[in-house]
Design a protein around this motif. Structure first.
Motif, PDB file in Angstrom:
ATOM      1  N   PHE A 190      -0.842   0.153  11.956  1.00 29.21           N
ATOM      2  CA  PHE A 190      -0.058   0.176  10.722  1.00 29.21           C
ATOM      3  C   PHE A 190       0.214   1.611  10.285  1.00 29.21           C
ATOM      4  CE2 PHE A 190      -0.066  -0.017   5.954  1.00 29.21           C
ATOM      5  CZ  PHE A 190       1.206  -0.565   5.827  1.00 29.21           C
ATOM      6  N   LEU A 191      -0.803   2.477  10.362  1.00 24.21           N
ATOM      7  CA  LEU A 191      -0.603   3.880   9.992  1.00 24.21           C
ATOM      8  C   LEU A 191       0.407   4.555  10.904  1.00 24.21           C
ATOM      9  CD1 LEU A 191      -4.177   5.240   9.119  1.00 24.21           C
ATOM     10  CD2 LEU A 191      -2.532   4.049   7.663  1.00 24.21           C
ATOM     11  N   SER A 192       0.476   4.112  12.153  1.00 27.75           N
ATOM     12  CA  SER A 192       1.385   4.712  13.133  1.00 27.75           C
ATOM     13  C   SER A 192       2.815   4.212  12.983  1.00 27.75           C
ATOM     14  CB  SER A 192       0.899   4.418  14.555  1.00 27.75           C
ATOM     15  OG  SER A 192      -0.432   4.857  14.738  1.00 27.75           O
ATOM     16  N   SER A 193       2.988   3.110  12.252  1.00 28.12           N
ATOM     17  CA  SER A 193       4.315   2.498  12.133  1.00 28.12           C
ATOM     18  C   SER A 193       5.188   3.268  11.149  1.00 28.12           C
ATOM     19  CB  SER A 193       4.180   1.043  11.682  1.00 28.12           C
ATOM     20  OG  SER A 193       3.739   0.982  10.329  1.00 28.12           O
ATOM     21  N   ASP A 194       6.480   2.952  11.170  1.00 26.62           N
ATOM     22  CA  ASP A 194       7.429   3.589  10.259  1.00 26.62           C
ATOM     23  C   ASP A 194       7.208   3.162   8.812  1.00 26.62           C
ATOM     24  OD1 ASP A 194       8.588   4.855  12.402  1.00 26.62           O
ATOM     25  OD2 ASP A 194      10.137   3.321  12.694  1.00 26.62           O
ATOM     26  N   ALA A 195       6.420   2.089   8.599  1.00 26.03           N
ATOM     27  CA  ALA A 195       6.171   1.614   7.234  1.00 26.03           C
ATOM     28  C   ALA A 195       5.358   2.615   6.420  1.00 26.03           C
ATOM     29  CB  ALA A 195       5.443   0.269   7.276  1.00 26.03           C
ATOM     30  N   VAL A 196       4.554   3.443   7.109  1.00 28.02           N
ATOM     31  CA  VAL A 196       3.741   4.464   6.441  1.00 28.02           C
ATOM     32  C   VAL A 196       4.382   5.825   6.706  1.00 28.02           C
ATOM     33  CG1 VAL A 196       1.471   5.556   6.292  1.00 28.02           C
ATOM     34  CG2 VAL A 196       1.644   3.099   6.663  1.00 28.02           C
ATOM     35  N   LYS A 197       4.864   6.459   5.658  1.00 24.82           N
ATOM     36  CA  LYS A 197       5.593   7.722   5.813  1.00 24.82           C
ATOM     37  C   LYS A 197       4.681   8.942   5.802  1.00 24.82           C
ATOM     38  CE  LYS A 197       9.828   5.930   3.655  1.00 24.82           C
ATOM     39  NZ  LYS A 197       9.342   4.549   3.486  1.00 24.82           N
ATOM     40  N   LEU A 198       3.511   8.826   5.166  1.00 22.73           N
ATOM     41  CA  LEU A 198       2.619   9.978   5.011  1.00 22.73           C
ATOM     42  C   LEU A 198       1.173   9.507   4.996  1.00 22.73           C
ATOM     43  CD1 LEU A 198       2.331  13.066   4.323  1.00 22.73           C
ATOM     44  CD2 LEU A 198       2.404  12.389   1.912  1.00 22.73           C
ATOM     45  N   VAL A 199       0.309  10.277   5.660  1.00 21.79           N
ATOM     46  CA  VAL A 199      -1.133  10.028   5.640  1.00 21.79           C
ATOM     47  C   VAL A 199      -1.811  11.314   5.193  1.00 21.79           C
ATOM     48  CG1 VAL A 199      -3.174   9.382   6.962  1.00 21.79           C
ATOM     49  CG2 VAL A 199      -0.964   8.376   7.552  1.00 21.79           C
ATOM     50  N   LEU A 200      -2.605  11.238   4.125  1.00 17.16           N
ATOM     51  CA  LEU A 200      -3.314  12.416   3.640  1.00 17.16           C
ATOM     52  C   LEU A 200      -4.712  12.455   4.239  1.00 17.16           C
ATOM     53  CD1 LEU A 200      -2.306  12.456  -0.144  1.00 17.16           C
ATOM     54  CD2 LEU A 200      -1.225  13.627   1.788  1.00 17.16           C
ATOM     55  N   SER A 201      -5.113  13.628   4.704  1.00 17.47           N
ATOM     56  CA  SER A 201      -6.421  13.820   5.326  1.00 17.47           C
ATOM     57  C   SER A 201      -7.254  14.746   4.458  1.00 17.47           C
ATOM     58  CB  SER A 201      -6.247  14.423   6.730  1.00 17.47           C
ATOM     59  OG  SER A 201      -7.491  14.869   7.245  1.00 17.47           O
TER      60      SER A 201
ATOM     61  N   ALA B 216      -3.541  -2.636   2.771  1.00 16.31           N
ATOM     62  CA  ALA B 216      -2.579  -2.339   3.834  1.00 16.31           C
ATOM     63  C   ALA B 216      -1.837  -3.608   4.256  1.00 16.31           C
ATOM     64  CB  ALA B 216      -3.299  -1.724   5.026  1.00 16.31           C
ATOM     65  N   ARG B 217      -2.565  -4.725   4.330  1.00 13.46           N
ATOM     66  CA  ARG B 217      -1.944  -6.002   4.680  1.00 13.46           C
ATOM     67  C   ARG B 217      -0.915  -6.394   3.623  1.00 13.46           C
ATOM     68  NH1 ARG B 217      -5.769 -10.998   4.514  1.00 13.46           N
ATOM     69  NH2 ARG B 217      -7.019  -9.610   5.845  1.00 13.46           N
ATOM     70  N   TYR B 218      -1.307  -6.242   2.341  1.00 11.28           N
ATOM     71  CA  TYR B 218      -0.373  -6.558   1.261  1.00 11.28           C
ATOM     72  C   TYR B 218       0.877  -5.674   1.354  1.00 11.28           C
ATOM     73  CZ  TYR B 218       1.716  -6.706  -3.359  1.00 11.28           C
ATOM     74  OH  TYR B 218       2.617  -6.816  -4.403  1.00 11.28           O
TER      75      TYR B 218
ATOM     76  N   THR C 279       5.713  -2.657   0.460  1.00  8.60           N
ATOM     77  CA  THR C 279       5.337  -1.748  -0.615  1.00  8.60           C
ATOM     78  C   THR C 279       4.935  -0.395  -0.037  1.00  8.60           C
ATOM     79  OG1 THR C 279       4.528  -3.598  -1.943  1.00  8.60           O
ATOM     80  CG2 THR C 279       3.748  -1.412  -2.561  1.00  8.60           C
ATOM     81  N   GLU C 280       5.335   0.690  -0.696  1.00  6.83           N
ATOM     82  CA  GLU C 280       4.953   2.028  -0.248  1.00  6.83           C
ATOM     83  C   GLU C 280       3.427   2.147  -0.249  1.00  6.83           C
ATOM     84  OE1 GLU C 280       6.579   4.679   0.819  1.00  6.83           O
ATOM     85  OE2 GLU C 280       8.624   3.921   0.609  1.00  6.83           O
ATOM     86  N   PHE C 281       2.872   2.637   0.855  1.00  3.09           N
ATOM     87  CA  PHE C 281       1.420   2.714   1.024  1.00  3.09           C
ATOM     88  C   PHE C 281       1.039   4.131   1.424  1.00  3.09           C
ATOM     89  CE2 PHE C 281      -2.493   2.218   3.584  1.00  3.09           C
ATOM     90  CZ  PHE C 281      -3.288   1.508   2.697  1.00  3.09           C
ATOM     91  N   LEU C 282       0.193   4.770   0.620  1.00  2.00           N
ATOM     92  CA  LEU C 282      -0.263   6.133   0.905  1.00  2.00           C
ATOM     93  C   LEU C 282      -1.767   6.119   1.133  1.00  2.00           C
ATOM     94  CD1 LEU C 282       0.202   9.199   1.093  1.00  2.00           C
ATOM     95  CD2 LEU C 282      -0.135   9.309  -1.391  1.00  2.00           C
ATOM     96  N   PRO C 283      -2.228   6.181   2.389  1.00  2.00           N
ATOM     97  CA  PRO C 283      -3.661   6.226   2.663  1.00  2.00           C
ATOM     98  C   PRO C 283      -4.196   7.648   2.556  1.00  2.00           C
ATOM     99  CG  PRO C 283      -2.461   6.118   4.720  1.00  2.00           C
ATOM    100  CD  PRO C 283      -1.439   6.111   3.626  1.00  2.00           C
ATOM    101  N   VAL C 284      -5.382   7.793   2.002  1.00  2.00           N
ATOM    102  CA  VAL C 284      -6.068   9.079   1.932  1.00  2.00           C
ATOM    103  C   VAL C 284      -7.374   8.925   2.708  1.00  2.00           C
ATOM    104  CG1 VAL C 284      -6.965  10.894   0.437  1.00  2.00           C
ATOM    105  CG2 VAL C 284      -5.078   9.436  -0.361  1.00  2.00           C
TER     106      VAL C 284
ATOM    107  N   ALA D 171      -4.502   4.643  -1.534  1.00  2.00           N
ATOM    108  CA  ALA D 171      -5.769   4.042  -1.118  1.00  2.00           C
ATOM    109  C   ALA D 171      -6.711   5.068  -0.507  1.00  2.00           C
ATOM    110  CB  ALA D 171      -5.506   2.918  -0.106  1.00  2.00           C
ATOM    111  N   LEU D 172      -7.872   5.257  -1.159  1.00  2.00           N
ATOM    112  CA  LEU D 172      -8.936   6.095  -0.618  1.00  2.00           C
ATOM    113  C   LEU D 172     -10.050   5.204  -0.094  1.00  2.00           C
ATOM    114  CD1 LEU D 172      -7.796   7.817  -3.309  1.00  2.00           C
ATOM    115  CD2 LEU D 172      -9.602   9.350  -2.560  1.00  2.00           C
ATOM    116  N   GLY D 173     -10.987   5.838   0.637  1.00  2.00           N
ATOM    117  CA  GLY D 173     -12.189   5.124   1.017  1.00  2.00           C
ATOM    118  C   GLY D 173     -12.253   4.735   2.482  1.00  2.00           C
ATOM    119  N   TYR D 174     -13.308   3.995   2.802  1.00  2.00           N
ATOM    120  CA  TYR D 174     -13.570   3.541   4.162  1.00  2.00           C
ATOM    121  C   TYR D 174     -12.427   2.638   4.628  1.00  2.00           C
ATOM    122  CZ  TYR D 174     -16.348   1.544   8.007  1.00  2.00           C
ATOM    123  OH  TYR D 174     -16.802   1.134   9.227  1.00  2.00           O
TER     124      TYR D 174
END
Length: 215
Positions: free
Chosen positions: A150-161, A115-117, A123-128, A104-107
């Protein structure tokens, strides 16, 4: 190997994909398109690409389904019911498609439905994160705080900046530095072509100013 992936981005992905496959020039912007990378990621898999665009460009190209929704901030201010309808369409599309992995990219507001879904279905979620991350005031603050949680939780393993700044801002908001990874745009070889220098630039004896956008 992942068989079903969902991709969220700005722009009209179907139009960009058609230009890409027809050989027409595609705008190489460091934030918006990423369509070549997405097309490569979708190769050999079933893919759903959801765009936050002005138009309603929907369709299917082989193994890729395209859905364009009016989820931009300006439209949301002018037509809040329409914005909520677009959010429901995004959730409905994700539930029907059942992706194993979401990029997921964008605002950040546009990423919240996905993220809610992801949270509800594990489901694996990779935010950019491609822009400034600032805590808003008013009604949006609660939504923002839930997204950061949600980004801080263990459910999200990686956040791309996208670049260094969004990652620094996320870390200040409580997201672990260990899970934040900086990335930078990679332009395709087709972008680097030799172009003739205009004769009037070479011929005039004047001071010249060169500006490179985004640098």
């Amino acid at each position: 190997m992942l068989k079903r992936i969902a991709l969220l981005k700005h722009g009209d992905a179907l139009r960009e994909f058609d230009k890409l496959t027809s050989g027409k020039p595609v705008l190489h912007d460091s934030i918006v398109p990423y369509i070549e990378e997405f097309a490569e990621l979708a190769s050999g898999r079933k893919a759903l690409i959801i765009s936050y665009g002005q138009g309603r460009e929907n369709g299917r190209r082989g193994n890729i389904k395209f859905l364009t929704l009016p989820l931009d901030r300006l439209r949301a201010r002018r037509n809040y019911p329409g914005y909520l309808l677009a959010v429901r369409k995004m959730l409905s599309a994700l539930r029907l498609f059942k992706p194993e992995f979401i990029v997921a990219l964008g605002y950040w507001v546009n990423k919240i439905p996905a993220a809610r879904y992801a949270r509800e279905t594990a489901t694996e979620f990779l935010p950019v994160e491609t822009g400034e991350i600032a805590r808003p005031n008013g009604l949006k603050r609660k939504l923002f705080d839930s997204y950061i949680h949600f980004l801080s939780s263990d459910a999200v393993k990686l956040v791309l900046s996208r670049g260094h700044i969004p990652g620094v801002q996320l870390a200040r908001l409580g997201v672990s530095k260990e899970k934040i990874q900086d990335i930078y745009p990679v332009y395709p070889k087709s972008f680097f072509v030799k172009k003739p220098v205009e004769e009037f630039i070479l011929g005039e004896r004047r001071n010249k100013l060169l500006f490179v956008g985004r640098l």
